[in-house]
Design an enzyme around this catalytic site. Structure first.
Site, PDB file in Angstrom:
ATOM      1  CB  ALA A  34      -0.816  -0.008   1.079  1.00 49.33           C
ATOM      2  N   GLY A  36       3.596   1.630  -1.749  1.00 49.61           N
ATOM      3  CA  GLY A  36       4.094   2.158  -2.294  1.00 49.61           C
ATOM      4  C   GLY A  36       3.819   3.397  -3.939  1.00 49.61           C
ATOM      5  NE  ARG A 106       7.379  -2.076 -18.029  1.00 40.95           N
ATOM      6  CZ  ARG A 106       6.774  -1.557 -18.631  1.00 40.95           C
ATOM      7  NH1 ARG A 106       7.652  -2.035 -20.125  1.00 40.95           N
ATOM      8  NH2 ARG A 106       5.815  -1.250 -19.240  1.00 40.95           N
ATOM      9  CG  ASN A 144       3.186  -6.117 -14.595  1.00 43.95           C
ATOM     10  OD1 ASN A 144       2.569  -6.570 -15.463  1.00 43.95           O
ATOM     11  ND2 ASN A 144       3.232  -4.175 -14.340  1.00 43.95           N
ATOM     12  CG  ASP A 175      -3.782  -3.877 -20.684  1.00 48.61           C
ATOM     13  OD1 ASP A 175      -2.687  -2.679 -20.975  1.00 48.61           O
ATOM     14  OD2 ASP A 175      -3.808  -4.977 -20.444  1.00 48.61           O
ATOM     15  NE  ARG A 178      -2.202   2.372 -20.588  1.00 50.39           N
ATOM     16  CZ  ARG A 178      -1.471   1.220 -19.383  1.00 50.39           C
ATOM     17  NH1 ARG A 178      -1.073   0.376 -19.462  1.00 50.39           N
ATOM     18  NH2 ARG A 178      -0.494   2.264 -18.974  1.00 50.39           N
ATOM     19  CG  HIS A 202      -0.847  -5.993 -18.294  1.00 46.92           C
ATOM     20  ND1 HIS A 202      -1.624  -5.309 -18.701  1.00 46.92           N
ATOM     21  CD2 HIS A 202      -0.053  -5.763 -17.252  1.00 46.92           C
ATOM     22  CE1 HIS A 202      -1.430  -4.054 -18.114  1.00 46.92           C
ATOM     23  NE2 HIS A 202      -0.330  -4.655 -17.621  1.00 46.92           N
TER      24      HIS A 202
HETATM   25  C1  LMR Z   1       0.824  -0.638 -16.819  1.00 46.22           C
HETATM   26  O1  LMR Z   1       0.731  -1.090 -17.865  1.00 46.22           O
HETATM   27  O2  LMR Z   1       1.363   0.816 -16.850  1.00 46.22           O
HETATM   28  C2  LMR Z   1       1.706  -1.430 -15.542  1.00 46.22           C
HETATM   29  O3  LMR Z   1       1.134  -2.964 -15.740  1.00 46.22           O
HETATM   30  C3  LMR Z   1       3.485  -1.079 -15.414  1.00 46.22           C
HETATM   31  C4  LMR Z   1       4.252  -1.268 -16.330  1.00 46.22           C
HETATM   32  O4  LMR Z   1       5.250  -1.561 -15.704  1.00 46.22           O
HETATM   33  O5  LMR Z   1       4.278  -1.052 -17.524  1.00 46.22           O
END
Ligand code: LMR
Length: 341
Positions: A34, A36, A106, A144, A175, A178, A202
């Site tokens: 929680a 981060g 990432r 992830n 997703d 987006r 994903h």
């Molecule tokens: C995303 O879709 O933005 C997340 O899964 C973070 C990432 O590392 O892509």
């Protein structure tokens, strides 16, 4: 009351914003990780959910500060903080929904798959604790790589004898969001009326937006479809690049996760016709045990998998490569889960 009459219109609006009015919520929801960059905004939005009685916030460090801060927001959800492995069991006990976001994120040049090495053990340990302390909870994984971590979690739950595929999800809502955003922008359809299924997994090559099934339908040129598809597939990488060392998307991912968890909660409370996509155990695609597609949610979790639907030739071609990538990533998660358990 006198007090209410004295409020200015702006104060009344604010009060409405911060004081949802639904009936008494029943659910206790845990957020694991929680504190981060993703956990904080997610905890904030979930604090405002009308469907949560208690938010149980867990992290290795810093939960006291986060909880003190959030507890000064005047919404219904009570806040309870838990810090460190010793308190994980207490955090999970009594939860009907668990959102797992713990793990590293990432940096530029990394794929989501590069995170597996470090995040797999975290996911395994947390899932094991879920199996022990709230085996009937809906487990929503955002850590992830989702394509490997959900199959990994399934192995741990199986090993503990508490696996129910209706209750285990990888959250892929961002997703869908987006895809909706770029489709609405191009076609001019109002965003709140738009819905584009995103299928597969994903990661850049495993997700396939099905613009041929978009609602409301619009005739798009092959070039438009290709451009929109690439923009959805590359959206996360674009954010990682722009943040230039500051990590990956957090605010939009938190908003999307909030939408998904609220849908799960609504379905648990008996609301009908709740549909969201997620990465779940599925027979939607032959020979692929996990897949993301639209799901009808109910009081036990996934009630019906709504399947892949009719794909265009272009989408079917993308799907072939997506399935190949997914197969490898799913097996990697399963192998780790089996070995760990
Ligand atoms: C995303 O879709 O933005 C997340 O899964 C973070 C990432 O590392 O892509």
């Amino acid at each position: 009351t006198t007090c209410r009459r004295l409020l200015t219109p702006a104060a009344t609006a604010l009060r409405r914003y911060y004081s949802p009015t639904s009936d008494s919520p029943r659910n206790r929801v845990a957020i694991l990780g929680a504190c981060g960059g993703l956990g904080q905004p997610l905890s904030l939005i979930m604090k405002r959910s009308e469907y949560i009685a208690e938010l149980a916030l867990y992290d290795k460090v810093d939960t006291a500060g986060l909880c003190a801060d959030l507890s000064h927001i005047s919404t219904k959800a009570a806040i309870k903080g838990y810090q460190g492995g010793d308190q994980l069991g207490d955090c999970l006990t009594g939860c009907s929904v668990v959102v797992m976001i713990a793990g590293i994120r990432r940096q530029p040049g990394m794929h989501r798959d590069s995170l597996f090495q470090q995040n797999a053990t975290i996911v395994a340990e947390l899932t094991d604790a879920v199996a022990k302390h709230c085996p009937k909870a809906q487990l929503c994984i955002l850590t992830n790589p989702i394509n490997s971590n959900v199959p990994l979690a399934a192995e741990i739950l199986k090993h503990r004898g508490v696996h129910d595929p209706r209750r285990l999800y990888g959250i892929t809502t961002v997703d869908s969001v987006r895809a909706d955003v770029v489709y609405a922008k191009l076609t001019g359809h109002p965003l709140d009326k738009v819905s584009v299924p995103v299928l597969g997994g994903h990661s850049g090559h495993s997700l396939v937006p099905a613009f041929s099934q978009a609602q409301p339908p619009s005739r798009l040129s092959p070039e438009d479809v290709r451009r929109l598809t690439e923009s959805v597939r590359g959206a996360a990488d674009a954010i990682v690049a722009v943040k230039a060392g500051g990590g990956s998307a957090t605010l939009s991912v938190a908003a999307a996760a909030h939408r998904f968890v609220n849908s799960v909660l609504l379905a648990l409370d008996g609301r009908q016709n709740i549909i969201e996509s997620a990465f779940v155990e599925s027979d939607a695609m032959p020979d692929l045990p996990f897949f993301s597609c639209p799901l009808l949610l109910g009081q036990n979790g996934v009630e019906r998998n709504l399947g892949v639907g009719q794909l265009s030739e272009y989408e079917a071609e993308l799907m072939k490569a997506a399935v190949a990538e997914l197969r490898v990533q799913i097996e990697k998660g399963q192998e780790f889960g089996l070995a760990w358990a």
